[in-house]
Design a protein around this motif. Structure first.
Motif, PDB file in Angstrom:
ATOM      1  N   ILE A 190       0.849  -1.188   0.000  1.00 36.55           N
ATOM      2  CA  ILE A 190       0.000   0.000   0.000  1.00 36.55           C
ATOM      3  C   ILE A 190       0.885   1.238   0.000  1.00 36.55           C
ATOM      4  CG2 ILE A 190      -1.588   1.429   1.359  1.00 36.55           C
ATOM      5  CD1 ILE A 190      -2.938  -1.006   2.364  1.00 36.55           C
ATOM      6  N   CYS A 191       0.549   2.172  -0.870  1.00 37.62           N
ATOM      7  CA  CYS A 191       1.225   3.468  -0.857  1.00 37.62           C
ATOM      8  C   CYS A 191       0.185   4.538  -0.551  1.00 37.62           C
ATOM      9  CB  CYS A 191       1.888   3.747  -2.195  1.00 37.62           C
ATOM     10  SG  CYS A 191       2.813   5.294  -2.220  1.00 37.62           S
ATOM     11  N   PRO A 217       0.719  -7.296   9.387  1.00 41.24           N
ATOM     12  CA  PRO A 217       2.188  -7.355   9.339  1.00 41.24           C
ATOM     13  C   PRO A 217       2.754  -7.797   7.997  1.00 41.24           C
ATOM     14  CG  PRO A 217       1.284  -9.177  10.630  1.00 41.24           C
ATOM     15  CD  PRO A 217       0.151  -8.239  10.354  1.00 41.24           C
ATOM     16  N   THR A 218       1.954  -8.460   7.165  1.00 44.08           N
ATOM     17  CA  THR A 218       2.467  -8.934   5.873  1.00 44.08           C
ATOM     18  C   THR A 218       2.325  -7.883   4.772  1.00 44.08           C
ATOM     19  OG1 THR A 218       0.327  -9.936   5.278  1.00 44.08           O
ATOM     20  CG2 THR A 218       1.927 -11.328   6.447  1.00 44.08           C
ATOM     21  N   VAL A 219       1.667  -6.766   5.065  1.00 45.48           N
ATOM     22  CA  VAL A 219       1.466  -5.719   4.067  1.00 45.48           C
ATOM     23  C   VAL A 219       2.495  -4.618   4.269  1.00 45.48           C
ATOM     24  CG1 VAL A 219      -0.120  -3.975   3.148  1.00 45.48           C
ATOM     25  CG2 VAL A 219      -1.008  -6.201   3.895  1.00 45.48           C
ATOM     26  N   LYS A 220       3.189  -4.271   3.206  1.00 48.06           N
ATOM     27  CA  LYS A 220       4.195  -3.202   3.264  1.00 48.06           C
ATOM     28  C   LYS A 220       3.519  -1.855   3.027  1.00 48.06           C
ATOM     29  CE  LYS A 220       8.502  -1.543   1.187  1.00 48.06           C
ATOM     30  NZ  LYS A 220       9.521  -1.754   0.125  1.00 48.06           N
ATOM     31  N   LEU A 221       3.664  -0.934   3.979  1.00 47.03           N
ATOM     32  CA  LEU A 221       3.076   0.402   3.886  1.00 47.03           C
ATOM     33  C   LEU A 221       4.150   1.428   3.571  1.00 47.03           C
ATOM     34  CD1 LEU A 221       0.777   2.496   4.321  1.00 47.03           C
ATOM     35  CD2 LEU A 221       1.369   2.454   6.772  1.00 47.03           C
ATOM     36  N   THR A 222       3.931   2.215   2.525  1.00 50.48           N
ATOM     37  CA  THR A 222       4.835   3.308   2.182  1.00 50.48           C
ATOM     38  C   THR A 222       4.025   4.591   2.004  1.00 50.48           C
ATOM     39  OG1 THR A 222       4.708   2.786  -0.178  1.00 50.48           O
ATOM     40  CG2 THR A 222       6.524   1.804   1.080  1.00 50.48           C
ATOM     41  N   TYR A 223       4.729   5.718   1.932  1.00 46.60           N
ATOM     42  CA  TYR A 223       4.096   7.019   1.777  1.00 46.60           C
ATOM     43  C   TYR A 223       4.727   7.752   0.603  1.00 46.60           C
ATOM     44  CZ  TYR A 223       3.181   5.879   6.687  1.00 46.60           C
ATOM     45  OH  TYR A 223       2.826   5.250   7.857  1.00 46.60           O
ATOM     46  N   MET A 224       3.935   8.595  -0.048  1.00 48.23           N
ATOM     47  CA  MET A 224       4.459   9.385  -1.153  1.00 48.23           C
ATOM     48  C   MET A 224       3.663  10.679  -1.265  1.00 48.23           C
ATOM     49  SD  MET A 224       5.142   8.182  -5.113  1.00 48.23           S
ATOM     50  CE  MET A 224       6.177   6.815  -4.585  1.00 48.23           C
ATOM     51  N   TYR A 225       4.352  11.802  -1.435  1.00 52.09           N
ATOM     52  CA  TYR A 225       3.671  13.079  -1.633  1.00 52.09           C
ATOM     53  C   TYR A 225       2.979  13.083  -2.998  1.00 52.09           C
ATOM     54  CZ  TYR A 225       6.561  14.732   2.277  1.00 52.09           C
ATOM     55  OH  TYR A 225       7.170  14.899   3.501  1.00 52.09           O
ATOM     56  N   ILE A 226       1.857  13.771  -3.074  1.00 53.68           N
ATOM     57  CA  ILE A 226       1.054  13.781  -4.287  1.00 53.68           C
ATOM     58  C   ILE A 226       1.837  14.280  -5.500  1.00 53.68           C
ATOM     59  CG2 ILE A 226       0.076  16.028  -3.605  1.00 53.68           C
ATOM     60  CD1 ILE A 226      -1.695  13.358  -5.761  1.00 53.68           C
ATOM     61  N   ASP A 227       2.664  15.301  -5.326  1.00 53.30           N
ATOM     62  CA  ASP A 227       3.409  15.834  -6.466  1.00 53.30           C
ATOM     63  C   ASP A 227       4.412  14.810  -7.004  1.00 53.30           C
ATOM     64  OD1 ASP A 227       4.579  16.171  -3.992  1.00 53.30           O
ATOM     65  OD2 ASP A 227       5.495  18.103  -4.448  1.00 53.30           O
ATOM     66  N   ASN A 228       5.039  14.067  -6.109  1.00 49.18           N
ATOM     67  CA  ASN A 228       5.952  13.010  -6.538  1.00 49.18           C
ATOM     68  C   ASN A 228       5.182  11.843  -7.146  1.00 49.18           C
ATOM     69  OD1 ASN A 228       8.347  11.546  -6.876  1.00 49.18           O
ATOM     70  ND2 ASN A 228       8.197  10.625  -4.858  1.00 49.18           N
ATOM     71  N   ALA A 229       4.024  11.544  -6.594  1.00 44.01           N
ATOM     72  CA  ALA A 229       3.234  10.396  -7.058  1.00 44.01           C
ATOM     73  C   ALA A 229       2.814  10.540  -8.519  1.00 44.01           C
ATOM     74  CB  ALA A 229       2.010  10.204  -6.172  1.00 44.01           C
ATOM     75  N   VAL A 230       2.383  11.742  -8.905  1.00 49.16           N
ATOM     76  CA  VAL A 230       1.959  11.913 -10.301  1.00 49.16           C
ATOM     77  C   VAL A 230       3.154  11.751 -11.250  1.00 49.16           C
ATOM     78  CG1 VAL A 230      -0.042  13.334  -9.741  1.00 49.16           C
ATOM     79  CG2 VAL A 230       2.148  14.449 -10.152  1.00 49.16           C
TER      80      VAL A 230
END
Length: 363
Positions: A190-191, A217-230
C-alpha cells in the motif's frame, strides 16, 4: 433453499443502455455459477428519468436501489440537460445523491493495461514492458469537498473564497481497513498518497495508517507526496499496487491512472459502504456523441459487473472468468473503434458484437 441477490440496473443516458445490454448478456451467461438466485430490476436514472419523472433520481428508482443488494450503474448526462441548475443535473442529482444516501465512502478504481493495447497508452513502451496493475482506493465522502465552513466573501475590498479540509479518525480508519484487506489479496503493498509536509490532515492519515498497519504485518506500507506520485506514475507505474488517497488526491490520481491505461472505456469503478453494498459503474462518461451508433466500448461496463460479483457477491471465480474472457477477446484481435491500434490482426466490431464475443468466451 437458495439465497436471493437483487441487482438494481440503472442504464442511464447516452451509450449507457447500449453497454449495459452487453453486461446483462454476460450476467445471464454466468448465473449458473451462483448459489444465489439473481434477480435484476431496471430503473430510470439521470436524464432519462428527468424526461419521465422530472427528476434525475425519482422515488421509484431510489426505492428499487434500497430493496437491492447492489447497483449496476450506467453513465448519465448529456447536452440535453445542460441548462438545468447544478442540483437538478443528471450527474449531481443522481450519482452524488446515491453515494450520499448509501454512505458509499470507498471508491475503488482499478487501472491496468492489456499487453495487446500498449500502443494506446501515452507512456513509452519501454516503461510499459512489465505492464502495471494498480487499484486506487479513494475516500469518497469526506475531505475538502465536504468540509465546513466553505464559501466566498464578497462584502470587502479583498474578495476571497475558502474551503476546509476535515478528516475524522473514523473516516480514515474505515477506508484504510478496506485498502489493507484488498492488499492482502494482491501484492501486499500500500502506498498512501498525501502532503504530510504541509497538511495536518495528511499527518493524521499517516498516524492512523501506521497504527492500523500493525494489524497487517504482511502488508508493506509506504508514503508518497502527491506531487511526486503523479511523476512516479508516469515514470514507473509498475511500482504501485494499492494506492490509498484522500478524496482530493484520489480525484487526481485515479484520473491519471485511467489516462495511462490507454482507454477509459476499459476501466470500471466501485463505490462501497460498510454493509457490503456497492454501486458499480464505468469510469467513463455517457458519450452522447456516439450514442445509438453501436460503436461504444462495453468492456468497462462488463468489468463493473465483474467487480460487483467480486466485492458484493464475493465470487472471485466468476469475476476472474469474466476478466479472462475479455483478455481472450482482445488477444483474438477484436476491437471497438476506441481500441484500434492499427495492426493487421485487428478486427473492428460493434458494441453488440463485442458483447457477444466476450459472452461466448466465458467458460
Amino acid at each position: 433453499m437458495n439465497n436471493t441477490f437483487k441487482i438494481a440496473i440503472l442504464p442511464g443516458d447516452g451509450i449507457g443502455p447500449e453497454v449495459m445490454k452487453q453486461a446483462i448478456k454476460v450476467l445471464n451467461k454466468v448465473t449458473k455459477y451462483f448459489k444465489e438466485n439473481i434477480i435484476i430490476n431496471t430503473f430510470k436514472v439521470g436524464g432519462t428519468a428527468i424526461n419521465t419523472y422530472n427528476e434525475p433520481l425519482p422515488k421509484i428508482t431510489l426505492q428499487g436501489c434500497e430493496e437491492s443488494n447492489a447497483i449496476l450503474f450506467g453513465s448519465v448526462g448529456g447536452p440535453e440537460w445542460e441548462y438545468l441548475p447544478l442540483q437538478k443535473k443528471p450527474e449531481t442529482g443522481s450519482l452524488l445523491k446515491l453515494r450520499k444516501h448509501f454512505n458509499l465512502f470507498a471508491n475503488l478504481r482499478p487501472s491496468y493495461i492489456y499487453k495487446d493495447l500498449y500502443s494506446l497508452s501515452p507512456l513509452k513502451e519501454e516503461i510499459l514492458i512489465n505492464g502495471f496493475n494498480i487499484i486506487c482506493v479513494r475516500e469518497l465522502t469526506g475531505g475538502i469537498y465536504f468540509g465546513q465552513p466553505k464559501g466566498k466573501i464578497n462584502n470587502t475590498k479583498n474578495v476571497y473564497a475558502f474551503d476546509t479540509e476535515i478528516y475524522y479518525i473514523y473516516e480514515i480508519e474505515r477506508i484504510a481497513k478496506i485498502a489493507f484487506n484488498i492488499a492482502l489479496t494482491r501484492q501486499k503493498k500500500i502506498c498512501l498518497i498525501d502532503k504530510a509536509n504541509v497538511l495536518y490532515t495528511s499527518v493524521l492519515w499517516r498516524e492512523v495508517l501506521q497504527k492500523i498497519s500493525q494489524q497487517y504485518p504482511t502488508v508493506k506500507l509506504t508514503y508518497m507526496y502527491i506531487d511526486n506520485a503523479v511523476m512516479q506514475l508516469m515514470k514507473n507505474p509498475a511500482q504501485f499496487d494499492v494506492i490509498l488517497c484522500s478524496n482530493l488526491f484520489g480525484d487526481i490520481i485515479s484520473d491519471q491512472c485511467a489516462m495511462i491505461s490507454g482507454s477509459i472505456g476499459n476501466l470500471p469503478s466501485a463505490s462501497l459502504n460498510n454493509n457490503n453494498f456497492g454501486l458499480y459503474e464505468p469510469a467513463g462518461g455517457s458519450a452522447p456523441d456516439i450514442a445509438g451508433k453501436n460503436i461504444a466500448n462495453p468492456i468497462a461496463q462488463i468489468l463493473s459487473l465483474s467487480m460487483l460479483i467480486e466485492y458484493s457477491l464475493k465470487n472471485t471465480y466468476v469475476s476472474q472468468n469474466i476478466n479472462n474472457a475479455i483478455i481472450k477477446t482482445l488477444v483474438q484481435g477484436y476491437r471497438t473503434p476506441d481500441l484500434v491500434c492499427h495492426t493487421k490482426q485487428e478486427k473492428i466490431v460493434t458494441t453488440e458484437d463485442m458483447g457477444n464475443i466476450i459472452t461466448d468466451n466465458i467458460i
